[in-house]
Scaffold this motif. Structure first.
Motif, mmCIF file in Angstrom:
data_model
loop_
_atom_site.group_PDB
_atom_site.id
_atom_site.type_symbol
_atom_site.label_atom_id
_atom_site.label_comp_id
_atom_site.label_asym_id
_atom_site.label_seq_id
_atom_site.Cartn_x
_atom_site.Cartn_y
_atom_site.Cartn_z
ATOM 1 N N ILE A 29 0.874 -1.179 0.000
ATOM 2 C CA ILE A 29 0.000 0.000 0.000
ATOM 3 C C ILE A 29 0.906 1.222 0.000
ATOM 4 C CG2 ILE A 29 -1.919 1.170 1.150
ATOM 5 C CD1 ILE A 29 -2.265 -1.479 2.776
ATOM 6 N N ASN A 30 0.883 1.972 -1.095
ATOM 7 C CA ASN A 30 1.693 3.186 -1.123
ATOM 8 C C ASN A 30 0.820 4.353 -1.575
ATOM 9 O OD1 ASN A 30 1.752 3.211 -4.056
ATOM 10 N ND2 ASN A 30 3.082 1.412 -3.837
ATOM 11 N N ASN A 31 1.443 5.512 -1.742
ATOM 12 C CA ASN A 31 0.645 6.712 -2.039
ATOM 13 C C ASN A 31 -0.091 6.641 -3.366
ATOM 14 O OD1 ASN A 31 1.254 7.924 0.368
ATOM 15 N ND2 ASN A 31 3.198 8.751 -0.438
ATOM 16 N N ASP A 32 0.375 5.723 -4.252
ATOM 17 C CA ASP A 32 -0.269 5.588 -5.561
ATOM 18 C C ASP A 32 -1.447 4.644 -5.557
ATOM 19 O OD1 ASP A 32 1.303 7.279 -6.796
ATOM 20 O OD2 ASP A 32 2.512 5.815 -7.892
ATOM 21 N N GLY A 33 -1.632 3.925 -4.477
ATOM 22 C CA GLY A 33 -2.711 2.944 -4.443
ATOM 23 C C GLY A 33 -2.173 1.652 -3.884
ATOM 24 N N SER A 34 -2.854 0.547 -4.183
ATOM 25 C CA SER A 34 -2.390 -0.712 -3.621
ATOM 26 C C SER A 34 -2.157 -1.737 -4.721
ATOM 27 C CB SER A 34 -3.410 -1.240 -2.617
ATOM 28 O OG SER A 34 -4.635 -1.445 -3.258
#
Lengths: 372, 393
Positions: free
Chosen positions: B159-164
């Motif tokens: 899970i990162n700032n761009d989505g999962s």
């Protein structure tokens, strides 16, 4: 790579590269006749006509039945086919006489025959050719297989005398002759008592990929390759009509040049050619004794000068083992390494031969010190 | 672009303030390698990872093959970009699990959530528990056993700032460091088994490797040249463009043969090779020489002879194979696919004028005496002036 005017190519026993006029003609044939000759529409039918014309031309030239002429992919397939077809029809324990100096494409199918076959090497004298005096004592054969012209040394096996021997001794056998190196370069032999005779296109100047087996009474035999039943059922696979056409043209061009040519005159004495007075040789293949200089080193030095020659046999150049023929003519492993093979076509000019002789002699002289 | 590859690196993480240099080089190397093969992709650095998004899932095989050849890639996983929603994750997890499991046998598994987006409401452990429990409920507690250390199936969630991104299996990469991060070196390539492996080992540690080949065409023909070009081409799958310098060596070998003690020939050949290689190396700001030398393998590779050769250069000479056994070298060459080409029969130039008993302990004084009989400087310069340079890759 295309060879330049300055290059001299003297390895025609390995392959004879196509010349410009034949290349042009081949391209025309490809444009015109690249159709399946077994189809029933017009382009296919026209291709078929051409194929049959070529077959007829070869048959007339060689004085054989056109239905016994089977196009193959080349010398190796032709030799395998001849051995396969003939040995398959002979069921019980049989005897084959074979030449130890034959090309591997004839020798290996024989050596791979099963144990029902007694394989007897033909007796040869010290110069590599048939020793007729010793033939009589052998167990009578069902098949005899040998080369006409030896690919490595150029000696000619006396096939006519062998046919006389068969007749005189009432031997009932099939004679298989590998004609690859003699075809279109030596006077044609009589095929009276020959059951199978094979030859190849690219040794005469056609592209690699076509050859021929003449198999007398071919309808008696069963095929090695099964499929669509082309070539009277003996060699399935779609025929290449353009290849067959250019095969004939190349062969014919050689024949005509041969008829008008003086014989090749190779006169170099150092390094000298291995020729024995007792033998007959093809004027198109010479083996030179280059000792003490290793043949391969001499080859590369000549290559630098744009002259391309062969080692003992092109098929075994990459293997370091002594060839059967070299062994048969009494060369040791070291002597065998110190040989080169020069081979011509009827189109090789006197000027090319002159230049090559001079270069070989010079390079050989200058390399001598590295090997003494 | 829903198909996303998560590409992990290992050692780069240790590089402190220079870390971005390594990461950027790795991203570039991946880009360059892929550019030749696929059309539509996007590549992006995130914290500690590289993400590669593709629009055509049928490029999968090409990507797997390519990533496996890039030094610096520790492992990579093919994943799918999904909505950031626990119900979607449950569905996807189950799908992936089912694809990996035969449906019958007892299986050890784990769920691994990595969360760089810290404002997400649940923490990683909580998410692991929720998803793990979901799998157990769906597929049966009698078959699914959690194993955090050695799972047979590992379902990952990033899970990162761009989505999962959700993924199952990971593939192991080459490891090592990205080619180019260590600088340029010049490898003496002969066509045998050893030198291509030596070149590869240096590439794997971040070197951009260029090549030099000594050719005795007049005595040995072009087979070795042809072989070396093909070997360099095989090696180019691990790096981008390289130069192959082909040095004509016949004249030098003849001069050594004619003027020097025959038992020293091979060592003298190699001294010439080293000096010429060093000159080329210096012309191109390279940082060292690389050889496939292997202690005791042949007469020229004794400690004494290696010293007698090494002494003619000031540069560092890297010998990554020096202590390996032949079998290890053979195994490596099979892995990097140079083996089949290397074993083709084509003699290398050291075999020309090979004396019956080559010196295994050449005396440096005697070698110097031998070299006084030849115009070393001029012969070397002539060889360099007449060299051919090919660009490979």
């Amino acid at each position: 790579m295309p060879l330049s005017q300055a290059n001299i190519y003297l390895d025609h026993a390995a392959t004879s590269p196509m010349t410009g006029d034949l290349i042009d003609r081949y391209i025309d044939y490809l444009k015109e006749y690249s159709y399946n000759s077994n189809t029933v529409y017009e382009p296919g039918l026209k291709a078929k006509q051409q194929l049959e014309k070529v077959r007829q031309n070869f048959a007339s030239q060689l004085n054989v039945n056109k239905n016994d002429l089977i196009f193959t992919s080349g010398g190796t397939e032709s030799n395998n086919m001849a051995i396969h077809c003939i040995t398959q029809t002979l069921k019980s324990d049989k005897v084959i006489w074979y030449s130890k100096t034959a090309h591997p494409s004839l020798l290996n199918p024989i050596l791979n025959l099963d144990d029902r076959w007694e394989k007897i090497p033909l007796p040869i004298n010290k110069t590599g050719t048939l020793d007729f005096d010793s033939l009589k004592g052998l167990k009578p054969p069902d098949v005899i297989a040998l080369e006409w012209v030896n690919s490595e040394t150029g000696f000619i096996q006396n096939v006519s005398k062998l046919q006389d021997f068969i007749a005189e001794n009432n031997i009932n056998c099939h004679l298989i002759v590998d004609g690859v190196q003699g075809m279109s370069k030596c006077d044609m032999i009589n095929l009276n008592k020959v059951t199978a005779f094979t030859f190849s296109g690219h040794k005469c100047g056609s592209p690699v990929g076509i050859g021929c087996t003449i198999l007398k009474n071919s309808q008696r035999y069963s095929a090695m390759l099964h499929g669509g039943g082309q070539e009277n059922g003996l060699r399935s696979g779609t025929n290449s009509v353009p290849l067959a056409m250019i095969f004939w043209d190349a062969f014919n061009k050689n024949q005509q040049t041969l008829a008008n040519n003086e014989e090749v005159n190779w006169s170099l004495s150092k390094p000298s050619a291995i020729r024995h007075d007792a033998n007959e040789y093809s004027p198109y293949i010479y083996i030179l004794d280059t000792s003490p200089v290793e043949g391969e080193v001499l080859l590369h030095h000549l290559e630098e000068k744009g002259i391309f020659i062969g080692l003992g046999s092109a098929c075994s150049a990459s293997k370091k083992k002594i060839s059967n023929t070299h062994k048969a003519i009494g060369l040791t492993e070291k002597q065998s390494r110190c040989t080169i093979r020069i081979s011509f076509t009827p189109f090789t000019s006197h000027e090319e031969i002159e230049k090559a002789q001079q270069a070989i002699s010079e390079e050989w002289e200058s390399l001598n010190r590295f090997f003494s | 672009m829903n198909t996303v590859y998560i590409i992990r690196y290992n050692e780069i993480g240790l590089k402190g303030k220079n870390r971005y240099v390594f990461e950027d080089q790795l991203v570039n190397n991946i880009k360059n390698a892929l550019k030749k093969k696929i059309e539509d992709f996007k590549i992006k650095k995130i914290r500690g990872r590289i993400l590669l998004s593709i629009s055509n899932p049928s490029d999968e095989n090409t990507i797997n093959k390519t990533l496996q050849l890039i030094a610096g890639v520790h492992s990579f996983s093919k994943g799918e970009k999904v909505e950031e929603n626990i119900d979607v994750w449950k569905e996807k997890c189950s799908e992936l699990f089912q694809a990996e499991w035969d449906g019958k046998s007892i299986v050890q598994f784990r769920v691994t959530c990595i969360r760089s987006k810290k404002n997400f409401p649940s923490d990683s452990t909580q998410i692991n528990t929720i998803l793990g429990a979901e799998l157990v409920t769906r597929f049966g507690a009698d078959k699914l056993k959690v194993n955090l250390k050695n799972p047979q199936i590992n379902i990952g969630l990033e899970i990162n700032n761009d989505g999962s991104i959700i993924y199952s299996n990971s593939q192991i990469g080459l490891g090592g460091l990205p080619v180019g991060t260590a600088g340029k070196v010049l490898c003496l390539l002969s066509g045998g088994l050893d030198s291509p492996v030596a070149a590869f080992n240096m590439m794997r540690r971040g070197c951009a490797v260029h090549y030099i080949f000594f050719e005795n065409r007049t005595f040995l023909g072009r087979a070795a040249y042809d072989k070396v070009v093909r070997l360099a081409e095989i090696l180019s799958q691990f790096q981008s463009k390289a130069k192959l310098h082909i040095i004509p060596f016949s004249d030098i070998q003849v001069a050594i043969r004619d003027n020097c003690d025959q038992k020293n020939r091979v060592v003298l050949y190699r001294r010439f090779m080293y000096r010429i290689a060093e000159k080329i190396m210096n012309q191109h700001d390279m940082l060292g020489l690389v050889t496939g030398e292997n202690l005791g393998q042949v007469a020229s590779q004794t400690l004494e002879n290696i010293k007698a050769v090494n002494i003619v250069v000031d540069s560092v000479v890297y010998r990554p194979l020096i202590s390996l056994d032949k079998q290890q070298i053979v195994d490596s060459s099979k892995k990097i696919e140079t083996y089949e080409t290397s074993i083709e029969e084509a003699p290398d130039c050291c075999s020309v004028f090979m004396p019956k008993r080559p010196a295994t302990r050449a005396s440096i004084d005697k070698l110097l005496e031998d070299e006084k009989k030849i115009d070393v400087e001029e012969m070397e310069q002539h060889a360099i002036d007449t060299m051919e340079v090919l660009t490979i890759g």
